[in-house]
Design a protein around this motif. Structure first.
Motif, PDB file in Angstrom:
ATOM      1  N   ARG A  47      -1.047  67.263 -23.549  1.00  0.00           N
ATOM      2  CA  ARG A  47      -2.368  66.646 -23.387  1.00  0.00           C
ATOM      3  C   ARG A  47      -3.337  67.591 -22.670  1.00  0.00           C
ATOM      4  N   LEU A  48      -2.854  68.259 -21.613  1.00  0.00           N
ATOM      5  CA  LEU A  48      -3.702  69.183 -20.869  1.00  0.00           C
ATOM      6  C   LEU A  48      -4.115  70.385 -21.721  1.00  0.00           C
ATOM      7  N   THR A  49      -3.209  70.852 -22.559  1.00  0.00           N
ATOM      8  CA  THR A  49      -3.514  71.978 -23.454  1.00  0.00           C
ATOM      9  C   THR A  49      -4.596  71.592 -24.448  1.00  0.00           C
ATOM     10  N   LYS A  50      -4.453  70.431 -25.066  1.00  0.00           N
ATOM     11  CA  LYS A  50      -5.450  69.968 -26.036  1.00  0.00           C
ATOM     12  C   LYS A  50      -6.806  69.778 -25.358  1.00  0.00           C
ATOM     13  N   ALA A  51      -6.804  69.195 -24.155  1.00  0.00           N
ATOM     14  CA  ALA A  51      -8.056  68.976 -23.432  1.00  0.00           C
ATOM     15  C   ALA A  51      -8.719  70.302 -23.054  1.00  0.00           C
ATOM     16  N   ALA A  52      -7.929  71.284 -22.642  1.00  0.00           N
ATOM     17  CA  ALA A  52      -8.483  72.590 -22.267  1.00  0.00           C
ATOM     18  C   ALA A  52      -9.052  73.321 -23.489  1.00  0.00           C
ATOM     19  N   ALA A  53      -8.415  73.147 -24.631  1.00  0.00           N
ATOM     20  CA  ALA A  53      -8.862  73.826 -25.850  1.00  0.00           C
ATOM     21  C   ALA A  53     -10.064  73.139 -26.489  1.00  0.00           C
ATOM     22  N   PRO A  59     -10.449  82.316 -25.908  1.00  0.00           N
ATOM     23  CA  PRO A  59      -9.179  82.205 -25.187  1.00  0.00           C
ATOM     24  C   PRO A  59      -9.365  82.298 -23.673  1.00  0.00           C
ATOM     25  N   TRP A  60     -10.342  83.089 -23.233  1.00  0.00           N
ATOM     26  CA  TRP A  60     -10.584  83.222 -21.792  1.00  0.00           C
ATOM     27  C   TRP A  60     -11.078  81.901 -21.206  1.00  0.00           C
ATOM     28  N   ASP A  61     -11.943  81.175 -21.961  1.00  0.00           N
ATOM     29  CA  ASP A  61     -12.383  79.846 -21.513  1.00  0.00           C
ATOM     30  C   ASP A  61     -11.185  78.904 -21.412  1.00  0.00           C
ATOM     31  N   PHE A  62     -10.297  78.992 -22.406  1.00  0.00           N
ATOM     32  CA  PHE A  62      -9.103  78.146 -22.397  1.00  0.00           C
ATOM     33  C   PHE A  62      -8.248  78.431 -21.168  1.00  0.00           C
ATOM     34  N   ILE A  63      -8.026  79.705 -20.871  1.00  0.00           N
ATOM     35  CA  ILE A  63      -7.217  80.096 -19.709  1.00  0.00           C
ATOM     36  C   ILE A  63      -7.839  79.540 -18.430  1.00  0.00           C
ATOM     37  N   GLU A  64      -9.143  79.719 -18.276  1.00  0.00           N
ATOM     38  CA  GLU A  64      -9.828  79.243 -17.076  1.00  0.00           C
ATOM     39  C   GLU A  64      -9.747  77.730 -16.933  1.00  0.00           C
ATOM     40  N   SER A  65      -9.674  77.022 -18.044  1.00  0.00           N
ATOM     41  CA  SER A  65      -9.585  75.567 -18.001  1.00  0.00           C
ATOM     42  C   SER A  65      -8.158  75.077 -17.751  1.00  0.00           C
ATOM     43  N   VAL A 120      -7.339  81.427 -32.305  1.00  0.00           N
ATOM     44  CA  VAL A 120      -6.367  81.088 -31.258  1.00  0.00           C
ATOM     45  C   VAL A 120      -6.735  79.758 -30.615  1.00  0.00           C
ATOM     46  N   VAL A 121      -8.001  79.579 -30.275  1.00  0.00           N
ATOM     47  CA  VAL A 121      -8.445  78.322 -29.668  1.00  0.00           C
ATOM     48  C   VAL A 121      -8.274  77.170 -30.658  1.00  0.00           C
ATOM     49  N   ASP A 122      -8.589  77.404 -31.937  1.00  0.00           N
ATOM     50  CA  ASP A 122      -8.389  76.367 -32.962  1.00  0.00           C
ATOM     51  C   ASP A 122      -6.919  75.980 -33.065  1.00  0.00           C
ATOM     52  N   ALA A 123      -6.022  76.957 -33.007  1.00  0.00           N
ATOM     53  CA  ALA A 123      -4.588  76.665 -33.068  1.00  0.00           C
ATOM     54  C   ALA A 123      -4.167  75.841 -31.853  1.00  0.00           C
ATOM     55  N   LEU A 124      -4.698  76.171 -30.689  1.00  0.00           N
ATOM     56  CA  LEU A 124      -4.370  75.427 -29.475  1.00  0.00           C
ATOM     57  C   LEU A 124      -4.839  73.979 -29.573  1.00  0.00           C
ATOM     58  N   TYR A 125      -5.980  73.747 -30.231  1.00  0.00           N
ATOM     59  CA  TYR A 125      -6.523  72.395 -30.332  1.00  0.00           C
ATOM     60  C   TYR A 125      -5.944  71.620 -31.518  1.00  0.00           C
ATOM     61  N   LYS A 126      -5.900  72.249 -32.679  1.00  0.00           N
ATOM     62  CA  LYS A 126      -5.499  71.535 -33.897  1.00  0.00           C
ATOM     63  C   LYS A 126      -3.991  71.475 -34.104  1.00  0.00           C
TER      64      LYS A 126
END
Length: 158
Positions: A47-53, A59-65, A120-126
């Motif tokens: 859940r946290l991964t999907k919310a961050a993505a 990818p840097w925004d994702f890491i920071e989140s 990468v961000v799309d893969a993390l979210y979708k």
């Protein structure tokens, strides 16, 4: 295998492996006293991964989140080693020489510079479930050598 994740050897596999490496590195670098292992932990991480993505543009925004959500103060370079420090040099006569990597630590910069950040961000979210499954699979395969990781980290901190 790409970055020690069992993915197809194509662009989609490389993207998934890069996404999994981000989650893996943050998970391994977390403060274990604050974010403890529990029966619901992987559901929470998903859940946290999907919310961050969801709102990340890179990818840097994702890491920071994701880092603060998993109680990760900073990413330990130990967990992002991908074997990219070695060099292959052409000798000019058609042959090549390979120089093994030095003791220089690796960070996510090289991996993310080679990756399509949006993909990468799309893969993390979708495909969050797949990414988390890749992380869990790698962690399961590493269980037999877990004690060696603890020794390595202890030696690095001295």
């Amino acid at each position: 295998m790409i970055y020690q994740f069992d993915v197809p050897q194509d662009q989609e596999g490389r993207t998934a492996a890069t996404a999994a490496l981000l989650v893996y590195a943050i998970y391994r670098s977390r403060d274990k006293r604050q974010f403890k292992v529990s029966p619901e932990m992987w559901g929470q991480i998903e859940r946290l991964t999907k919310a961050a993505a969801k709102r990340a543009r890179s990818p840097w925004d994702f890491i920071e989140s994701l880092k603060p959500r998993l109680c990760c103060p900073s990413i330990n370079p130990k967990w992002v080693e991908v074997g990219a420090t070695g060099r292959v040099v052409s000798l000019g006569d058609g042959s090549f020489a390979e120089f093994p990597g030095s003791d220089q630590r690796e960070f996510l910069t090289g991996v993310l510079n080679e990756a399509d950040g949006r993909a990468v961000v799309d893969a993390l979210y979708k495909h969050t479930s797949w990414v988390i499954a890749l992380v869990r699979d790698r962690l399961e395969r590493e269980k037999p050598i877990e004690s060696q990781f603890a020794k390595d980290i202890e030696e690095e901190s001295l």
